[in-house]
Design a protein around this motif. Structure first.
Motif, PDB file in Angstrom:
ATOM      1  N   LEU A  18       0.980  -1.252  -0.074  1.00  0.00           N
ATOM      2  CA  LEU A  18       0.120  -0.034  -0.167  1.00  0.00           C
ATOM      3  C   LEU A  18       1.016   1.284  -0.028  1.00  0.00           C
ATOM      4  CD1 LEU A  18      -2.767   1.257   0.235  1.00  0.00           C
ATOM      5  CD2 LEU A  18      -2.670   0.872   2.699  1.00  0.00           C
ATOM      6  N   GLY A  19       1.976   1.307   0.778  1.00  0.00           N
ATOM      7  CA  GLY A  19       2.698   2.432   0.931  1.00  0.00           C
ATOM      8  C   GLY A  19       3.431   2.523  -0.444  1.00  0.00           C
ATOM      9  N   GLU A  20       4.007   1.684  -0.982  1.00  0.00           N
ATOM     10  CA  GLU A  20       4.752   1.982  -2.507  1.00  0.00           C
ATOM     11  C   GLU A  20       3.615   2.188  -3.548  1.00  0.00           C
ATOM     12  OE1 GLU A  20       6.368  -1.983  -3.068  1.00  0.00           O
ATOM     13  OE2 GLU A  20       7.701  -1.809  -1.568  1.00  0.00           O
ATOM     14  N   ALA A  21       2.487   1.462  -3.420  1.00  0.00           N
ATOM     15  CA  ALA A  21       1.518   2.061  -4.508  1.00  0.00           C
ATOM     16  C   ALA A  21       1.095   3.431  -4.211  1.00  0.00           C
ATOM     17  CB  ALA A  21       0.276   1.071  -4.244  1.00  0.00           C
ATOM     18  N   LEU A  22       1.131   3.936  -3.046  1.00  0.00           N
ATOM     19  CA  LEU A  22       0.512   5.205  -2.540  1.00  0.00           C
ATOM     20  C   LEU A  22       1.315   6.278  -3.153  1.00  0.00           C
ATOM     21  CD1 LEU A  22      -1.691   6.922  -0.935  1.00  0.00           C
ATOM     22  CD2 LEU A  22      -0.138   6.706   0.965  1.00  0.00           C
ATOM     23  N   HIS A  23       2.764   6.040  -3.129  1.00  0.00           N
ATOM     24  CA  HIS A  23       3.702   7.095  -3.854  1.00  0.00           C
ATOM     25  C   HIS A  23       3.502   6.895  -5.197  1.00  0.00           C
ATOM     26  CE1 HIS A  23       5.728   8.400  -0.438  1.00  0.00           C
ATOM     27  NE2 HIS A  23       5.904   7.191   0.118  1.00  0.00           N
ATOM     28  N   ALA A  24       3.130   5.843  -5.802  1.00  0.00           N
ATOM     29  CA  ALA A  24       3.068   5.732  -7.146  1.00  0.00           C
ATOM     30  C   ALA A  24       1.781   6.412  -7.674  1.00  0.00           C
ATOM     31  CB  ALA A  24       3.152   4.309  -7.779  1.00  0.00           C
ATOM     32  N   ALA A  25       0.693   6.194  -6.952  1.00  0.00           N
ATOM     33  CA  ALA A  25      -0.524   6.787  -7.255  1.00  0.00           C
ATOM     34  C   ALA A  25      -0.502   8.296  -7.129  1.00  0.00           C
ATOM     35  CB  ALA A  25      -1.545   6.355  -6.323  1.00  0.00           C
ATOM     36  N   ILE A  26       0.405   8.858  -6.399  1.00  0.00           N
ATOM     37  CA  ILE A  26       0.329  10.176  -6.275  1.00  0.00           C
ATOM     38  C   ILE A  26       1.283  10.915  -7.538  1.00  0.00           C
ATOM     39  CG2 ILE A  26       1.740  12.291  -4.960  1.00  0.00           C
ATOM     40  CD1 ILE A  26       1.438  10.645  -2.387  1.00  0.00           C
ATOM     41  N   SER A  27       2.141  10.275  -8.073  1.00  0.00           N
ATOM     42  CA  SER A  27       2.977  10.616  -9.012  1.00  0.00           C
ATOM     43  C   SER A  27       2.022  10.726 -10.487  1.00  0.00           C
ATOM     44  CB  SER A  27       4.156   9.672  -9.412  1.00  0.00           C
ATOM     45  OG  SER A  27       5.162   9.683  -8.348  1.00  0.00           O
ATOM     46  N   ALA A  28       1.127   9.503 -10.456  1.00  0.00           N
ATOM     47  CA  ALA A  28       0.299   9.289 -11.652  1.00  0.00           C
ATOM     48  C   ALA A  28      -0.971  10.129 -11.414  1.00  0.00           C
ATOM     49  CB  ALA A  28       0.204   7.981 -11.808  1.00  0.00           C
ATOM     50  N   SER A  29      -1.356  10.642 -10.240  1.00  0.00           N
ATOM     51  CA  SER A  29      -2.443  11.555 -10.061  1.00  0.00           C
ATOM     52  C   SER A  29      -3.876  10.519 -10.221  1.00  0.00           C
ATOM     53  CB  SER A  29      -2.659  12.657 -10.864  1.00  0.00           C
ATOM     54  OG  SER A  29      -3.528  13.591 -10.559  1.00  0.00           O
ATOM     55  N   LEU A  30      -3.594   9.426  -9.514  1.00  0.00           N
ATOM     56  CA  LEU A  30      -4.642   8.249  -9.773  1.00  0.00           C
ATOM     57  C   LEU A  30      -5.913   8.725  -8.571  1.00  0.00           C
ATOM     58  CD1 LEU A  30      -2.581   5.154 -10.134  1.00  0.00           C
ATOM     59  CD2 LEU A  30      -3.679   6.492 -11.850  1.00  0.00           C
ATOM     60  N   PHE A  31      -5.807   9.587  -7.734  1.00  0.00           N
ATOM     61  CA  PHE A  31      -6.902   9.921  -6.766  1.00  0.00           C
ATOM     62  C   PHE A  31      -8.216  10.587  -7.445  1.00  0.00           C
ATOM     63  CE2 PHE A  31      -2.871   9.463  -4.461  1.00  0.00           C
ATOM     64  CZ  PHE A  31      -3.192   8.233  -3.640  1.00  0.00           C
ATOM     65  N   GLN A  32      -9.248  10.086  -7.467  1.00  0.00           N
ATOM     66  CA  GLN A  32     -10.476  10.998  -7.525  1.00  0.00           C
ATOM     67  C   GLN A  32     -11.281  11.418  -6.776  1.00  0.00           C
ATOM     68  OE1 GLN A  32     -10.922  11.342 -11.298  1.00  0.00           O
ATOM     69  NE2 GLN A  32      -8.883  10.310 -11.549  1.00  0.00           N
ATOM     70  N   PRO A  33     -12.132  12.464  -7.021  1.00  0.00           N
ATOM     71  CA  PRO A  33     -13.118  12.893  -6.136  1.00  0.00           C
ATOM     72  C   PRO A  33     -14.292  12.219  -6.309  1.00  0.00           C
ATOM     73  CG  PRO A  33     -12.989  14.319  -7.757  1.00  0.00           C
ATOM     74  CD  PRO A  33     -11.863  13.637  -8.104  1.00  0.00           C
ATOM     75  N   ALA A  34     -15.235  11.786  -5.482  1.00  0.00           N
ATOM     76  CA  ALA A  34     -16.520  11.426  -5.447  1.00  0.00           C
ATOM     77  C   ALA A  34     -17.355  12.436  -4.586  1.00  0.00           C
ATOM     78  CB  ALA A  34     -16.664  10.066  -4.746  1.00  0.00           C
TER      79      ALA A  34
END
Length: 173
Positions: A18-34
């Motif tokens: 989860l920690g590793e994926a979190l950093h990658a998700a930040i770099s790729a802007s994978l978070f979305q608003p609901a």
């Protein structure tokens, strides 16, 4: 005497991924608003939307819920990056919708110590065309007790700008 517990090993592995994926998700802007509707209890009318964090598509063998990735982001010191990714997308979507409703954002207690938070929020609102008076910032009561002076200063700045403030109970504590 300690014995090997495979559940502890699996939980540690999951947290590591989860920690590793979190950093990658930040770099790729994978978070979305609901957007969760906020209704007036008296009339039933929708008066706004609460912006919720969603993380779609991490390739780590499970889909983390906000209850998993938000605390991890706070522990790793990257909650600010997650927040601004979601807030930026939410403001752009809100501005494009043409709605004139309240937009509520949950702010981490850690962000209450950031002396640039208020000005950055104002800049985002101006850049996207979201009226500052339509923004509501919600913090948990635990934020109030971590560093009162910084939190109070931030809340005062937000209030003076026209942002609505909400205090939520942290039921997880």
């Amino acid at each position: 005497v300690r014995r090997f517990d495979p559940d502890i090993d699996l939980a540690h592995d999951k947290q590591s991924r989860l920690g590793e994926a979190l950093h990658a998700a930040i770099s790729a802007s994978l978070f979305q608003p609901a957007f969760q509707p906020i209704a007036d209890i008296a009339t039933g009318e929708i008066v706004g939307h609460e912006v919720l964090a969603r993380w779609n598509g991490p390739d780590i063998g499970f889909s983390p819920s906000p209850a998993e990735f938000i605390p991890m982001a706070e522990r790793l010191g990257v909650i600010d990056e997650v927040f601004w990714c979601i807030a930026s997308k939410a403001f752009k979507s809100y501005a494009a919708s043409g709605l004139n409703l309240k937009l509520a954002l949950n702010v981490s207690p850690i962000q209450c110590r950031n002396r640039f938070f208020s000005s950055r929020l104002a800049q985002l609102a101006q850049r996207t065309g979201v009226p500052i008076g339509n923004i509501e910032v919600e913090i948990t009561e635990t934020a109030m007790f971590r560093d009162m002076s910084d939190t109070i200063a931030m809340l005062r700045e937000l209030h003076d700008m026209g942002v609505s403030l909400a205090l939520a109970a942290d039921l997880a504590q």
